[in-house]
Design an enzyme around this catalytic site. Structure first.
Site, PDB file in Angstrom:
ATOM      1  N   THR A 146       0.821  -1.214   0.000  1.00 47.69           N
ATOM      2  CA  THR A 146       0.000   0.000   0.000  1.00 47.69           C
ATOM      3  C   THR A 146       0.854   1.263   0.000  1.00 47.69           C
ATOM      4  O   THR A 146       1.976   1.263   0.524  1.00 47.69           O
ATOM      5  CB  THR A 146      -0.904  -0.018   1.256  1.00 47.69           C
ATOM      6  OG1 THR A 146      -1.503   1.274   1.419  1.00 47.69           O
ATOM      7  CG2 THR A 146      -0.132  -0.340   2.529  1.00 47.69           C
ATOM      8  N   ASP A 147       0.277   2.344  -0.526  1.00 47.09           N
ATOM      9  CA  ASP A 147       0.978   3.638  -0.469  1.00 47.09           C
ATOM     10  C   ASP A 147       1.144   4.125   0.966  1.00 47.09           C
ATOM     11  O   ASP A 147       1.947   5.023   1.243  1.00 47.09           O
ATOM     12  CB  ASP A 147       0.261   4.699  -1.315  1.00 47.09           C
ATOM     13  CG  ASP A 147      -1.176   4.998  -0.900  1.00 47.09           C
ATOM     14  OD1 ASP A 147      -1.670   4.413   0.085  1.00 47.09           O
ATOM     15  OD2 ASP A 147      -1.814   5.837  -1.571  1.00 47.09           O
ATOM     16  N   GLU A 148       0.384   3.546   1.896  1.00 50.56           N
ATOM     17  CA  GLU A 148       0.461   4.024   3.286  1.00 50.56           C
ATOM     18  C   GLU A 148       1.811   3.734   3.927  1.00 50.56           C
ATOM     19  O   GLU A 148       2.145   4.316   4.957  1.00 50.56           O
ATOM     20  CB  GLU A 148      -0.670   3.417   4.131  1.00 50.56           C
ATOM     21  CG  GLU A 148      -2.026   3.769   3.576  1.00 50.56           C
ATOM     22  CD  GLU A 148      -3.149   3.798   4.604  1.00 50.56           C
ATOM     23  OE1 GLU A 148      -2.874   3.678   5.809  1.00 50.56           O
ATOM     24  OE2 GLU A 148      -4.301   3.965   4.177  1.00 50.56           O
ATOM     25  N   TYR A 170      -1.692  -0.405  11.122  1.00 51.79           N
ATOM     26  CA  TYR A 170      -1.937  -1.049   9.822  1.00 51.79           C
ATOM     27  C   TYR A 170      -0.749  -0.852   8.884  1.00 51.79           C
ATOM     28  O   TYR A 170      -0.186  -1.815   8.361  1.00 51.79           O
ATOM     29  CB  TYR A 170      -3.218  -0.493   9.175  1.00 51.79           C
ATOM     30  CG  TYR A 170      -3.314  -0.803   7.694  1.00 51.79           C
ATOM     31  CD1 TYR A 170      -3.538  -2.104   7.244  1.00 51.79           C
ATOM     32  CD2 TYR A 170      -3.148   0.202   6.733  1.00 51.79           C
ATOM     33  CE1 TYR A 170      -3.601  -2.394   5.881  1.00 51.79           C
ATOM     34  CE2 TYR A 170      -3.217  -0.079   5.373  1.00 51.79           C
ATOM     35  CZ  TYR A 170      -3.447  -1.378   4.955  1.00 51.79           C
ATOM     36  OH  TYR A 170      -3.504  -1.665   3.617  1.00 51.79           O
ATOM     37  N   LYS A 174       1.914  -3.538   7.355  1.00 47.42           N
ATOM     38  CA  LYS A 174       2.075  -3.760   5.907  1.00 47.42           C
ATOM     39  C   LYS A 174       3.538  -3.544   5.495  1.00 47.42           C
ATOM     40  O   LYS A 174       4.063  -4.278   4.650  1.00 47.42           O
ATOM     41  CB  LYS A 174       1.158  -2.819   5.112  1.00 47.42           C
ATOM     42  CG  LYS A 174      -0.319  -3.133   5.199  1.00 47.42           C
ATOM     43  CD  LYS A 174      -0.695  -4.485   4.618  1.00 47.42           C
ATOM     44  CE  LYS A 174      -0.521  -4.574   3.118  1.00 47.42           C
ATOM     45  NZ  LYS A 174      -1.004  -5.895   2.613  1.00 47.42           N
TER      46      LYS A 174
HETATM   47  P1  NAD Z   1     -10.338  -6.629   2.469  1.00 49.79           P
HETATM   48  O1  NAD Z   1     -10.299  -6.328   3.928  1.00 49.79           O
HETATM   49  O2  NAD Z   1     -11.557  -6.296   1.683  1.00 49.79           O
HETATM   50  O3  NAD Z   1     -10.066  -8.180   2.230  1.00 49.79           O
HETATM   51  C1  NAD Z   1      -9.101  -8.901   2.943  1.00 49.79           C
HETATM   52  C2  NAD Z   1      -9.367 -10.381   2.716  1.00 49.79           C
HETATM   53  O4  NAD Z   1      -8.347 -11.126   3.383  1.00 49.79           O
HETATM   54  C3  NAD Z   1     -10.719 -10.848   3.281  1.00 49.79           C
HETATM   55  O5  NAD Z   1     -11.358 -11.703   2.361  1.00 49.79           O
HETATM   56  C4  NAD Z   1     -10.315 -11.603   4.540  1.00 49.79           C
HETATM   57  O6  NAD Z   1     -11.232 -12.634   4.885  1.00 49.79           O
HETATM   58  C5  NAD Z   1      -8.969 -12.168   4.146  1.00 49.79           C
HETATM   59  N1  NAD Z   1      -8.095 -12.455   5.283  1.00 49.79           N
HETATM   60  C6  NAD Z   1      -7.843 -11.642   6.346  1.00 49.79           C
HETATM   61  N2  NAD Z   1      -6.985 -12.266   7.192  1.00 49.79           N
HETATM   62  C7  NAD Z   1      -6.697 -13.474   6.635  1.00 49.79           C
HETATM   63  C8  NAD Z   1      -5.864 -14.557   7.019  1.00 49.79           C
HETATM   64  N3  NAD Z   1      -5.157 -14.515   8.156  1.00 49.79           N
HETATM   65  N4  NAD Z   1      -5.792 -15.627   6.208  1.00 49.79           N
HETATM   66  C9  NAD Z   1      -6.511 -15.675   5.058  1.00 49.79           C
HETATM   67  N5  NAD Z   1      -7.323 -14.692   4.656  1.00 49.79           N
HETATM   68  C10 NAD Z   1      -7.403 -13.593   5.426  1.00 49.79           C
HETATM   69  O7  NAD Z   1      -9.049  -5.932   1.864  1.00 49.79           O
HETATM   70  P2  NAD Z   1      -8.849  -5.226   0.437  1.00 49.79           P
HETATM   71  O8  NAD Z   1      -9.286  -3.832   0.542  1.00 49.79           O
HETATM   72  O9  NAD Z   1      -9.355  -6.106  -0.627  1.00 49.79           O
HETATM   73  O10 NAD Z   1      -7.244  -5.217   0.385  1.00 49.79           O
HETATM   74  C11 NAD Z   1      -6.547  -6.319  -0.178  1.00 49.79           C
HETATM   75  C12 NAD Z   1      -5.059  -6.056  -0.057  1.00 49.79           C
HETATM   76  O11 NAD Z   1      -4.737  -4.844  -0.727  1.00 49.79           O
HETATM   77  C13 NAD Z   1      -4.577  -5.872   1.376  1.00 49.79           C
HETATM   78  O12 NAD Z   1      -3.332  -6.488   1.492  1.00 49.79           O
HETATM   79  C14 NAD Z   1      -4.456  -4.369   1.545  1.00 49.79           C
HETATM   80  O13 NAD Z   1      -3.470  -4.057   2.492  1.00 49.79           O
HETATM   81  C15 NAD Z   1      -4.048  -3.964   0.146  1.00 49.79           C
HETATM   82  N6  NAD Z   1      -4.421  -2.609  -0.277  1.00 49.79           N
HETATM   83  C16 NAD Z   1      -5.718  -2.188  -0.151  1.00 49.79           C
HETATM   84  C17 NAD Z   1      -6.068  -0.916  -0.632  1.00 49.79           C
HETATM   85  C18 NAD Z   1      -7.477  -0.396  -0.503  1.00 49.79           C
HETATM   86  O14 NAD Z   1      -7.688   0.812  -0.705  1.00 49.79           O
HETATM   87  N7  NAD Z   1      -8.475  -1.230  -0.207  1.00 49.79           N
HETATM   88  C19 NAD Z   1      -5.084  -0.096  -1.222  1.00 49.79           C
HETATM   89  C20 NAD Z   1      -3.775  -0.567  -1.305  1.00 49.79           C
HETATM   90  C21 NAD Z   1      -3.457  -1.837  -0.848  1.00 49.79           C
HETATM   91  O1  DAU Z   2      -4.059   4.268   0.685  1.00 51.76           O
HETATM   92  C1  DAU Z   2      -4.303   2.892   0.599  1.00 51.76           C
HETATM   93  C2  DAU Z   2      -5.132   2.476   1.779  1.00 51.76           C
HETATM   94  O2  DAU Z   2      -6.432   3.027   1.574  1.00 51.76           O
HETATM   95  C3  DAU Z   2      -5.215   0.973   1.968  1.00 51.76           C
HETATM   96  O3  DAU Z   2      -3.940   0.477   2.236  1.00 51.76           O
HETATM   97  C4  DAU Z   2      -6.182   0.626   3.097  1.00 51.76           C
HETATM   98  O4  DAU Z   2      -6.343  -0.773   3.173  1.00 51.76           O
HETATM   99  C5  DAU Z   2      -7.521   1.258   2.800  1.00 51.76           C
HETATM  100  O5  DAU Z   2      -8.416   1.020   3.860  1.00 51.76           O
HETATM  101  C6  DAU Z   2      -7.369   2.764   2.576  1.00 51.76           C
HETATM  102  O6  DAU Z   2      -6.982   3.433   3.792  1.00 51.76           O
HETATM  103  P1  DAU Z   2      -7.590   4.858   4.237  1.00 51.76           P
HETATM  104  O7  DAU Z   2      -7.442   4.987   5.684  1.00 51.76           O
HETATM  105  O8  DAU Z   2      -7.076   5.947   3.372  1.00 51.76           O
HETATM  106  O9  DAU Z   2      -9.135   4.586   3.804  1.00 51.76           O
HETATM  107  P2  DAU Z   2     -10.495   4.932   4.537  1.00 51.76           P
HETATM  108  O10 DAU Z   2     -11.598   4.626   3.558  1.00 51.76           O
HETATM  109  O11 DAU Z   2     -10.598   4.322   5.884  1.00 51.76           O
HETATM  110  O12 DAU Z   2     -10.410   6.506   4.723  1.00 51.76           O
HETATM  111  C7  DAU Z   2     -10.255   7.377   3.594  1.00 51.76           C
HETATM  112  C8  DAU Z   2     -10.184   8.786   4.124  1.00 51.76           C
HETATM  113  O13 DAU Z   2     -11.472   9.142   4.651  1.00 51.76           O
HETATM  114  C9  DAU Z   2      -9.209   8.982   5.256  1.00 51.76           C
HETATM  115  O14 DAU Z   2      -8.632  10.275   5.169  1.00 51.76           O
HETATM  116  C10 DAU Z   2     -10.077   8.894   6.513  1.00 51.76           C
HETATM  117  C11 DAU Z   2     -11.395   9.488   6.041  1.00 51.76           C
HETATM  118  N1  DAU Z   2     -12.591   8.940   6.698  1.00 51.76           N
HETATM  119  C12 DAU Z   2     -12.751   7.577   6.717  1.00 51.76           C
HETATM  120  C13 DAU Z   2     -13.851   7.011   7.343  1.00 51.76           C
HETATM  121  C14 DAU Z   2     -14.016   5.521   7.373  1.00 51.76           C
HETATM  122  C15 DAU Z   2     -13.531   9.779   7.261  1.00 51.76           C
HETATM  123  O15 DAU Z   2     -13.403  11.023   7.227  1.00 51.76           O
HETATM  124  N2  DAU Z   2     -14.597   9.225   7.890  1.00 51.76           N
HETATM  125  C16 DAU Z   2     -14.794   7.874   7.967  1.00 51.76           C
HETATM  126  O16 DAU Z   2     -15.796   7.443   8.577  1.00 51.76           O
END
Ligand code: NAD
Ligand code: DAU
Length: 363
Positions: A146-148, A170, A174
């Site tokens: 992730t970019d985080e 988190y 990561k």
């Molecule tokens: P998500 O939370 O929707 O899905 C995670 C999945 O992993 C779920 O199906 C969960 O059941 C499974 N899981 C969790 N723990 C597990 C374990 N111990 N063993 C097997 N399965 C397990 O997440 P997402 O948003 O689809 O993100 C997927 C990946 O991409 C993650 O690694 C996350 O860090 C990364 N990522 C997400 C974003 C985003 O904005 N959503 C951005 C950048 C990177």
């Molecule tokens: O940048 C990549 C990441 O993006 C991934 O690695 C993470 O898995 C994914 O969850 C996401 O993280 P963020 O923390 O950026 O996403 P989130 O949707 O939780 O929040 C987006 C922005 O909105 C952040 O600045 C927090 C704000 N926010 C979020 C929630 C849930 C609010 O203001 N109110 C809220 O209730």
């Protein structure tokens, strides 16, 4: 993928394939109908949902190329035999929500660090088998990061060799996972690639995250809890582009390399909220300014030149993607209403109860 010979990796282990991005990767890969087979390993945590793979299961040809295993990536006994059956492991499995990592970090360390270690060890065991001639090359390991991991970026764009400064449990977990993956490339010569994606949105996104939370709350005329001043900036990437870029890096990325996967759609949170309320025809008065997330990263932004040089370009504009996402949540209310029940209520009260009680009108 070569045009003539089909994909380089035909048998995939996709961990976390029942989650948001993993399930998109599975649906899109199987829909190519190029013979690729996939084993999904997913623990089905609160975030995992087999319904995310319903389109595959409804199609007999695709369903025949999918095997679903319920299990934990941190479980050696489960992971080892699966790694023996595949050409590549694509690791989406993670605890993924920053707010939950602030409430309860333990599961993040277990899955996002120790789980990655177990997957890497399974690939290393396969490498040893390969060296004994018991199989072809060891599986390629792609770690979805992730970019985080770069931390908050006030100005400019992060490049792949910038230092990592994660600031939440988190993002620290990561960072640990991907550093471990790279160490297996350096130390053991394992074939490892890492992607760092930006904020992803689209269908099947769990309603704990900003965009789906605000869409579904707004559909129900519920309050929208905006953290702090709402001027934090995120770079939005459509899930189909994120999954597509991961597939592209899997096929073409150089071993040991890291690739940023930005959306190139940087927006302030309050501008995202304004856009989605306008499309839903709902008033700004639903928005409440609530206590900020502790350690809230102000901005993420990444340079995309390495990924572009690899031949990838995103296809979905933020405007089109957001409109299609809103339509999807309007048309698939059963999907998110079943998630917004059970465990959800306790989580929502814990995360938002006091925040909403102490909230003010958002300007
Ligand atoms: P998500 O939370 O929707 O899905 C995670 C999945 O992993 C779920 O199906 C969960 O059941 C499974 N899981 C969790 N723990 C597990 C374990 N111990 N063993 C097997 N399965 C397990 O997440 P997402 O948003 O689809 O993100 C997927 C990946 O991409 C993650 O690694 C996350 O860090 C990364 N990522 C997400 C974003 C985003 O904005 N959503 C951005 C950048 C990177
Ligand atoms: O940048 C990549 C990441 O993006 C991934 O690695 C993470 O898995 C994914 O969850 C996401 O993280 P963020 O923390 O950026 O996403 P989130 O949707 O939780 O929040 C987006 C922005 O909105 C952040 O600045 C927090 C704000 N926010 C979020 C929630 C849930 C609010 O203001 N109110 C809220 O209730």
């Amino acid at each position: 993928m070569s045009e003539t010979n089909g994909p380089r990796f035909r048998r995939l282990l996709v961990t976390g394939g029942a989650g948001f991005i993993g399930s998109c990767f599975v649906r899109d890969t199987l829909a190519r109908r190029d013979g690729t087979t996939i084993i999904v390993l997913d623990k089905l945590t609160y975030a995992g949902n087999r319904a995310n793979l319903a389109p595959v299961e409804a199609d007999p040809e695709q369903a025949a190329r999918l095997r679903f295993v319920v299990g934990d990536i941190a479980d050696h006994a489960v992971v080892g035999p699966l790694a023996a059956e595949v050409d590549a492991v694509v690791n989406f499995a993670a605890e993924s929500h920053v707010d939950r990592s602030i409430l309860d970090p333990d599961a993040f360390l277990r899955t996002d660090v120790a789980g990655v270690h177990v997957l890497l060890e399974a690939c290393r065991a396969e490498q040893e088998r390969a060296s004994r001639g018991e199989r072809d090359a060891a599986p390629r390991f792609l770690q979805v990061s992730t970019d985080e991991v770069y931390g908050s970026v006030d100005t400019g764009e992060s490049r792949e060799d910038d230092r990592l400064e994660p600031r939440s449990p988190y993002s620290a977990a990561k960072a640990g996972g991907e550093l471990l993956a790279r160490s297996y490339f350096v130390t053991y010569g394992l074939d490892v690639v890492v992607t760092r994606g930006s904020n992803t949105y689209g269908p099947y996104h769990h309603p704990e995250k900003l965009i789906p939370l605000f869409i579904t709350n707004a559909i129900d005329d519920q309050q929208l809890p905006l953290y702090g001043d709402g001027l934090q900036r995120r770079d939005w990437l459509h899930v189909a582009d994120h999954a597509g870029a991961i597939g592209h890096v899997l096929e073409r990325g150089a071993s040991g390399q890291i690739y940023n996967v930005p959306g190139n759609n940087e927006r302030a949170n309050r501008d995202v909220v304004t856009a989605l309320l306008a499309q839903l025809g709902k008033p700004w008065s639903l928005v409440r300014q609530v206590q900020d997330r502790p350690g809230h990263d102000r901005r993420y932004a990444m340079d995309d030149s390495k990924l572009v040089a690899l031949g990838w370009t995103n296809k979905v504009s933020f405007e089109d993607g957001l409109a299609a996402t809103i339509a999807w949540y309007r048309d698939n209310q059963d999907w998110w209403r079943s998630i917004k029940s059970g465990e959800w209520d306790a989580y929502y009260r814990r995360q938002y109860g006091a925040r909403l009680a102490g909230s003010t009108e958002a300007r």
